[in-house]
Design an enzyme around this catalytic site. Structure first.
Site, PDB file in Angstrom:
ATOM      1  N   HIS A  47       0.867  -1.179   0.000  1.00  0.00           N
ATOM      2  CA  HIS A  47       0.000   0.000   0.000  1.00  0.00           C
ATOM      3  C   HIS A  47       0.904   1.229   0.000  1.00  0.00           C
ATOM      4  O   HIS A  47       1.131   1.839   1.048  1.00  0.00           O
ATOM      5  CB  HIS A  47      -0.887  -0.030   1.250  1.00  0.00           C
TER       6      HIS A  47
ATOM      7  N   GLU B 197      -2.529  -1.585  -3.243  1.00  0.00           N
ATOM      8  CA  GLU B 197      -3.643  -0.830  -2.685  1.00  0.00           C
ATOM      9  C   GLU B 197      -3.285   0.655  -2.659  1.00  0.00           C
ATOM     10  O   GLU B 197      -2.108   0.998  -2.486  1.00  0.00           O
ATOM     11  CB  GLU B 197      -3.886  -1.249  -1.232  1.00  0.00           C
TER      12      GLU B 197
ATOM     13  N   HIS C 234      -7.926  -5.685   7.078  1.00  0.00           N
ATOM     14  CA  HIS C 234      -7.622  -4.669   8.085  1.00  0.00           C
ATOM     15  C   HIS C 234      -7.814  -5.241   9.484  1.00  0.00           C
ATOM     16  O   HIS C 234      -8.922  -5.568   9.888  1.00  0.00           O
ATOM     17  CB  HIS C 234      -8.430  -3.373   7.945  1.00  0.00           C
TER      18      HIS C 234
HETATM   19  C1  LIG Z   1      -6.328  -0.959   3.054  1.00  0.00           C
HETATM   20  C2  LIG Z   1      -6.054  -1.377   4.389  1.00  0.00           C
HETATM   21  O1  LIG Z   1      -6.870  -1.870   5.034  1.00  0.00           O
HETATM   22  C3  LIG Z   1      -4.854  -1.177   5.121  1.00  0.00           C
HETATM   23  O2  LIG Z   1      -4.818  -2.059   6.160  1.00  0.00           O
HETATM   24  C4  LIG Z   1      -3.546  -0.964   4.616  1.00  0.00           C
HETATM   25  O3  LIG Z   1      -3.162  -1.525   3.469  1.00  0.00           O
HETATM   26  C5  LIG Z   1      -2.515  -0.942   5.689  1.00  0.00           C
HETATM   27  O4  LIG Z   1      -1.866   0.224   5.555  1.00  0.00           O
HETATM   28  P1  LIG Z   1      -0.758   0.671   6.610  1.00  0.00           P
HETATM   29  O5  LIG Z   1       0.256  -0.421   6.632  1.00  0.00           O
HETATM   30  O6  LIG Z   1      -0.227   1.945   6.056  1.00  0.00           O
HETATM   31  O7  LIG Z   1      -1.431   0.816   7.924  1.00  0.00           O
HETATM   32  N1  LIG Z   2      -6.021  -4.622   2.912  1.00  0.00           N
HETATM   33  C1  LIG Z   2      -5.624  -4.802   4.243  1.00  0.00           C
HETATM   34  C2  LIG Z   2      -4.192  -5.049   4.331  1.00  0.00           C
HETATM   35  O1  LIG Z   2      -3.516  -5.134   3.346  1.00  0.00           O
HETATM   36  C3  LIG Z   2      -3.554  -5.253   5.629  1.00  0.00           C
HETATM   37  O2  LIG Z   2      -4.161  -4.621   6.673  1.00  0.00           O
HETATM   38  P1  LIG Z   2      -3.509  -4.842   8.135  1.00  0.00           P
HETATM   39  O3  LIG Z   2      -3.488  -6.336   8.381  1.00  0.00           O
HETATM   40  O4  LIG Z   2      -2.127  -4.272   8.113  1.00  0.00           O
HETATM   41  O5  LIG Z   2      -4.443  -4.131   9.070  1.00  0.00           O
END
Ligand SMILES: CC(=O)[C@@H](O)[C@H](O)COP(=O)(O)O
Ligand SMILES: NCC(=O)COP(=O)(O)O
Length: 237
Positions: A43, A70, A190
Site C-alpha cells: 500500500h 492498494e 484490516h
Molecule cells: C487498506 C487497508 O486496510 C490497510 O490495512 C492498509 O493496506 C494498511 O496500511 P498501513 O500499513 O499503512 O497501515
Molecule cells: N487490505 C488490508 C491489508 O492489506 C492489511 O491490513 P492490516 O493487516 O495491516 O491491518
C-alpha cells in the site's frame, strides 16, 4: 480455499527506520511466497513512509504469486499501477495524513469517479477491488462502478470480536450476501489476525482473499522471539 495475501508494508517500515536495506523487502516477499502465501500486498502511500514507489516497481519482478497494490487513486498512483500492471489493484479512500486506512468508499457519492478509474484499470487487464464498509447499499454502489471485487473493511469486526463476535460478524454476513447476489468477488482486510481470522472465514464462506499485514508481522516477531533470544545466548556462551 481463501487466499492469503501478505501485506509487507511493515517490513518496509522497519527497513526505513535505519535507512539501509535491512530487512530486505524483496527477499522477505520472496520468502513469504516460498513459505506458502498466495500473494503479496503493498500500500504505497504518498509520503512513502513505508513502501516506496520504487519498491512497487522492484516487487513486480520478484512476486510470482498474486501481486496486489492498494491505494488512493490519485494521478501518481494511477500512473504507477498502469505501468506495473499488478494482478489486482485495490482502491482505498485514505487521507494523506491518516495513520492507516480508516474508512471504505462512499460508493454512491463517488460512483462516477470510481467508474472511470475502474474502467481504466480493467482496460489495462488489471483486476479491480474497492475497499468498502460492510453495508449492503455501499456494496450495491460498488457493483455499479463495474469493479470485479470488493474488499470488506474489517476493522469494526476485529475490534468487536473480543467482546461479541456474533454481533461483530453480522454486518459482514449481510454485506457478503449482497455481494454474492450481485456476483461481486469478496476480499477482506484490516486488523485481521490469528485470533479472529478463522471465525471470519467460517462465516463468510465465499471469501476469496484476505490481505493481512500488521498483526501477521507482530505475531511473527512474537513467535520468533524465544528462538532468536536463545540463538544470541548460545553465541555468547
Ligand atoms: C487498506 C487497508 O486496510 C490497510 O490495512 C492498509 O493496506 C494498511 O496500511 P498501513 O500499513 O499503512 O497501515
Ligand atoms: N487490505 C488490508 C491489508 O492489506 C492489511 O491490513 P492490516 O493487516 O495491516 O491491518
Amino acid at each position: 480455499m481463501t487466499k492469503l495475501s501478505v501485506n509487507v508494508n511493515k517490513i518496509a517500515t522497519l527497513r526505513n527506520a535505519r535507512g539501509g536495506n535491512v530487512p530486505n523487502l524483496l527477499k522477505v516477499a520472496a520468502d513469504i511466497e516460498r513459505f506458502g502465501a498466495h500473494g503479496i500486498t503493498i500500500h504505497p502511500r504518498p509520503d512513502e513512509r513505508h513502501i516506496r514507489y520504487q519498491d512497487a516497481r522492484d516487487l513486480k519482478d520478484i512476486v510470482t504469486t498474486e501481486f496486489n497494490i492498494e491505494g488512493n487513486p490519485n494521478p501518481k498512483f494511477i500512473d504507477l499501477v498502469l505501468k506495473i500492471k499488478p494482478d489486482q489493484v485495490t482502491l482505498v479512500p485514505d487521507a494523506e495524513d491518516a495513520i492507516t486506512s480508516n474508512a471504505g468508499w462512499d460508493t454512491l457519492k463517488h460512483r462516477s469517479f470510481l467508474k472511470e478509474v475502474i474502467a481504466e484499470f480493467k482496460n489495462a487487464g488489471i483486476r479491480t477491488s474497492i475497499f468498502v464498509d460492510p453495508d449492503p447499499n455501499l456494496v450495491a454502489g460498488a457493483k455499479e462502478t463495474g469493479t470485479d471485487r470488493i474488499e470488506l473493511y474489517t476493522e469494526s469486526y476485529a475490534t468487536g470480536y473480543a467482546t461479541d463476535r456474533e454481533r461483530a460478524i453480522l454486518p459482514f454476513v449481510e454485506a457478503a450476501k449482497k455481494a454474492n447476489e450481485l456476483e461481486l468477488g469478496i476480499n477482506a482486510g484490516h486488523d485481521l489476525s490469528l485470533d479472529n481470522i478463522q471465525y471470519f472465514g467460517q462465516n463468510i464462506p465465499s471469501l476469496l482473499e484476505v490481505s493481512i499485514g500488521h498483526a501477521l508481522i507482530c505475531e511473527s516477531i512474537y513467535l520468533g522471539l524465544e528462538n532468536v533470544v536463545n540463538m544470541y545466548i548460545n553465541k555468547l556462551k
